[in-house]
Scaffold this motif. Structure first.
Motif, mmCIF file in Angstrom:
data_model
loop_
_atom_site.group_PDB
_atom_site.id
_atom_site.type_symbol
_atom_site.label_atom_id
_atom_site.label_comp_id
_atom_site.label_asym_id
_atom_site.label_seq_id
_atom_site.Cartn_x
_atom_site.Cartn_y
_atom_site.Cartn_z
ATOM 1 N N GLY A 3 1.574 -13.458 -7.336
ATOM 2 C CA GLY A 3 1.527 -12.041 -7.694
ATOM 3 C C GLY A 3 2.857 -11.340 -7.539
ATOM 4 N N ALA A 4 3.569 -11.622 -6.432
ATOM 5 C CA ALA A 4 4.875 -10.990 -6.203
ATOM 6 C C ALA A 4 5.892 -11.453 -7.243
ATOM 7 N N ALA A 5 5.880 -12.747 -7.555
ATOM 8 C CA ALA A 5 6.786 -13.257 -8.593
ATOM 9 C C ALA A 5 6.457 -12.637 -9.942
ATOM 10 N N GLY A 6 5.173 -12.449 -10.205
ATOM 11 C CA GLY A 6 4.764 -11.820 -11.456
ATOM 12 C C GLY A 6 5.239 -10.382 -11.565
ATOM 13 N N LEU A 7 5.152 -9.623 -10.467
ATOM 14 C CA LEU A 7 5.647 -8.241 -10.487
ATOM 15 C C LEU A 7 7.147 -8.193 -10.771
ATOM 16 N N MET A 8 7.882 -9.168 -10.286
ATOM 17 C CA MET A 8 9.310 -9.214 -10.531
ATOM 18 C C MET A 8 9.628 -9.546 -11.988
ATOM 19 N N LEU A 9 8.888 -10.487 -12.557
ATOM 20 C CA LEU A 9 9.206 -10.996 -13.887
ATOM 21 C C LEU A 9 8.542 -10.208 -15.012
ATOM 22 N N ALA A 10 7.350 -9.695 -14.759
ATOM 23 C CA ALA A 10 6.615 -8.969 -15.800
ATOM 24 C C ALA A 10 5.868 -7.797 -15.180
ATOM 25 N N PRO A 11 6.597 -6.764 -14.734
ATOM 26 C CA PRO A 11 5.949 -5.636 -14.047
ATOM 27 C C PRO A 11 4.945 -4.877 -14.910
ATOM 28 N N GLY A 12 5.089 -4.964 -16.229
ATOM 29 C CA GLY A 12 4.145 -4.271 -17.099
ATOM 30 C C GLY A 12 2.739 -4.828 -17.008
ATOM 31 N N ALA A 13 2.618 -6.061 -16.551
ATOM 32 C CA ALA A 13 1.298 -6.688 -16.387
ATOM 33 C C ALA A 13 0.777 -6.496 -14.976
ATOM 34 N N ILE A 14 0.965 -5.309 -14.439
ATOM 35 C CA ILE A 14 0.623 -5.045 -13.036
ATOM 36 C C ILE A 14 -0.856 -5.299 -12.747
ATOM 37 N N LEU A 15 -1.723 -5.089 -13.738
ATOM 38 C CA LEU A 15 -3.150 -5.304 -13.515
ATOM 39 C C LEU A 15 -3.506 -6.790 -13.432
ATOM 40 N N VAL A 16 -2.581 -7.650 -13.856
ATOM 41 C CA VAL A 16 -2.787 -9.092 -13.684
ATOM 42 C C VAL A 16 -2.395 -9.522 -12.281
ATOM 43 N N TRP A 17 -1.298 -8.945 -11.770
ATOM 44 C CA TRP A 17 -0.746 -9.387 -10.488
ATOM 45 C C TRP A 17 -1.432 -8.714 -9.298
ATOM 46 N N THR A 18 -1.894 -7.480 -9.499
ATOM 47 C CA THR A 18 -2.511 -6.748 -8.385
ATOM 48 C C THR A 18 -3.729 -7.468 -7.798
ATOM 49 N N PRO A 19 -4.637 -8.015 -8.613
ATOM 50 C CA PRO A 19 -5.773 -8.736 -8.016
ATOM 51 C C PRO A 19 -5.354 -9.935 -7.166
ATOM 52 N N VAL A 45 0.826 -1.203 0.000
ATOM 53 C CA VAL A 45 0.000 0.000 0.000
ATOM 54 C C VAL A 45 0.865 1.259 0.000
ATOM 55 N N THR A 46 2.118 1.141 0.484
ATOM 56 C CA THR A 46 3.028 2.285 0.492
ATOM 57 C C THR A 46 3.748 2.448 -0.838
ATOM 58 N N TRP A 47 4.173 1.345 -1.444
ATOM 59 C CA TRP A 47 5.081 1.431 -2.594
ATOM 60 C C TRP A 47 4.485 0.959 -3.912
ATOM 61 N N LEU A 48 3.282 0.398 -3.920
ATOM 62 C CA LEU A 48 2.713 -0.085 -5.172
ATOM 63 C C LEU A 48 2.527 1.037 -6.184
ATOM 64 N N ALA A 49 2.138 2.223 -5.712
ATOM 65 C CA ALA A 49 1.975 3.353 -6.636
ATOM 66 C C ALA A 49 3.303 3.717 -7.289
ATOM 67 N N ALA A 50 4.374 3.709 -6.511
ATOM 68 C CA ALA A 50 5.688 4.009 -7.074
ATOM 69 C C ALA A 50 6.116 2.940 -8.074
ATOM 70 N N ILE A 51 5.842 1.677 -7.764
ATOM 71 C CA ILE A 51 6.146 0.596 -8.705
ATOM 72 C C ILE A 51 5.357 0.790 -9.993
ATOM 73 N N SER A 52 4.092 1.144 -9.855
ATOM 74 C CA SER A 52 3.244 1.366 -11.022
ATOM 75 C C SER A 52 3.782 2.507 -11.884
ATOM 76 N N MET A 53 4.159 3.615 -11.260
ATOM 77 C CA MET A 53 4.679 4.755 -12.024
ATOM 78 C C MET A 53 6.009 4.429 -12.706
ATOM 79 N N SER A 54 6.777 3.509 -12.124
ATOM 80 C CA SER A 54 8.044 3.119 -12.745
ATOM 81 C C SER A 54 7.835 2.367 -14.049
ATOM 82 N N THR A 55 6.620 1.864 -14.277
ATOM 83 C CA THR A 55 6.316 1.179 -15.532
ATOM 84 C C THR A 55 5.758 2.138 -16.573
ATOM 85 N N GLY A 56 5.667 3.427 -16.235
ATOM 86 C CA GLY A 56 5.199 4.430 -17.180
ATOM 87 C C GLY A 56 3.785 4.900 -16.958
ATOM 88 N N ARG A 57 3.132 4.432 -15.930
ATOM 89 C CA ARG A 57 1.763 4.849 -15.645
ATOM 90 C C ARG A 57 1.761 6.179 -14.906
#
Length: 376
Positions: free
Chosen positions: A270-286, A212-224
């Motif tokens: 979900g955590a492994a997915g964020l590491m391997l394919a961060p661009g698919a954040i909407l897949v891993w977030t749920p 909840v603290t850093w997910l927004a920063a991770i998301s913005m690092s992917t260009g969002r």
């Protein structure tokens, strides 16, 4: 309770730009409520026994409102730190006493009522995360409202109503409750099962507050964008709400014994997915959200189910949340520090993955059908 905390993450960039705080310092700021919960949670049980749950919860809501106002005061940045600490103190007491309230008033429906409670936490927290950035951009007198006004609105708008409703619902309730055994206050700290519940509480809370603290920063690092990143945090918490509501369906039959260990598996994916394919954040977030909501509900359910009465539940809740939030407070800080150190998110997400694996192991033992304070 939750909107006072969840609105902070999406605004970290604004707060850093306005105050000059570094990423590591912002991580410490996010951990301040968790430290307060660790320090003040042990006091809740004694306060409840002396003054009664209704009165203590009422004044805790008042403290929460005061902290929300102080945090948003213009001027020196010290008010941000003081207000955040006061918010933490108010929530600390409420956090501890709510499982005991559920045990006392809904003893036959603990999983279902706990699911409703955690779903409401997730739902209102999600709304705060989703609207806090747009509110900060609303123009007031030609200038953006800013992060202070946004935090005040999202965190404080419902609290006066909550205070009024809680007072009305509990008017005339007895103020004192001293008749229960004193054993829960002392024996709970030497009970092995209590330490397992505390570890489960701390590890799941560490997962939630890192995200909840850093997910927004991770998301913005992917260009969002900043606004979309805030929505991503909202989506995470909406799925957390769903996870909370689905938990009672899991806690049935033989699978109940293994539920604490099985639920984190979704977050591991979900955590492994964020590491391997961060661009698919909407897949891993749920996946992360479903697991987060269910593990929170599971930890609160354990606090009630592993106690034979509401006084023991209050003692277990205070002890496990005190220990748990010591663990949880380190999460956002170390997560941000690893990002500062490496410049990326792989090391930070590896920490999240390690926490989830450990949560699974603890869940294997916490799921056994036993009670705290029972003689061996």
């Amino acid at each position: 309770m939750r909107p006072t905390i969840t609105g902070l993450g999406p605004l970290l960039d604004q707060i850093g730009a306005d105050t000059g705080m570094t990423i590591s310092t912002l991580g410490v700021l996010a951990a301040v409520p968790l430290v307060a919960w660790a320090l003040f949670s042990p006091l809740a049980h004694d306060l409840s026994r002396r003054f009664g749950q209704p009165r203590v919860l009422l004044w805790s809501l008042v403290v929460l409102l005061a902290g929300t106002v102080v945090r948003s005061l213009p001027g020196p940045v010290v008010s941000l730190w003081i207000g955040t600490a006061v918010i933490g103190i108010g929530i600390a007491i409420i956090n501890v006493l709510m499982p005991s309230v559920v045990k006392r008033d809904f003893a036959g429906h603990v999983p279902a009522v706990t699911a409703l409670y955690t779903a409401l936490l997730a739902g209102f927290g999600a709304i705060s995360s989703g609207v806090v950035v747009p509110i900060s951009h609303v123009e007031l007198g030609g200038d953006p409202a800013g992060w202070r006004i946004a935090l005040l609105v999202t965190g404080g708008i419902l609290l006066p109503f909550a205070i009024a409703v809680w007072w009305w619902a509990h008017r005339g309730r007895r103020a004192h409750s001293r008749s229960a055994s004193q054993h829960g206050r002392t024996g709970i700290w030497t009970d092995p099962l209590a330490w397992l519940v505390a570890a489960y509480m701390g590890l799941q809370a560490s997962m939630f507050y890192m995200l909840v603290t850093w997910l927004a920063a991770i998301s913005m690092s992917t260009g969002r964008s900043e606004v979309v990143a805030g929505v991503d945090v909202m989506v995470y918490q909406l799925f957390s709400l769903a996870g909370s509501l689905l938990l009672p369906l899991v806690l049935r039959g033989r699978i109940e014994r293994f539920a604490p260990a099985l639920i984190p598996s979704l977050a591991i994916v979900g955590a492994a997915g964020l590491m391997l394919a961060p661009g698919a954040i909407l897949v891993w977030t749920p996946l992360l959200g479903l697991s987060s909501g269910a593990t929170l509900g599971m930890s609160l359910t354990l606090m009630a189910q592993r106690a034979r009465d509401h006084d023991a539940a209050s003692a277990l809740s205070g002890m496990s949340q005190s220990v748990g939030y010591v663990i949880a407070a380190m999460g956002p800080v170390v997560f941000g520090w690893l990002h500062s150190l490496t410049g990326g998110w792989t090391a930070s997400l590896s920490l999240l993955l390690a926490v989830l694996v450990l949560l699974t192991v603890v869940g294997v033992f916490a799921g056994r059908d036993r009670y705290v304070l029972d003689s061996r």
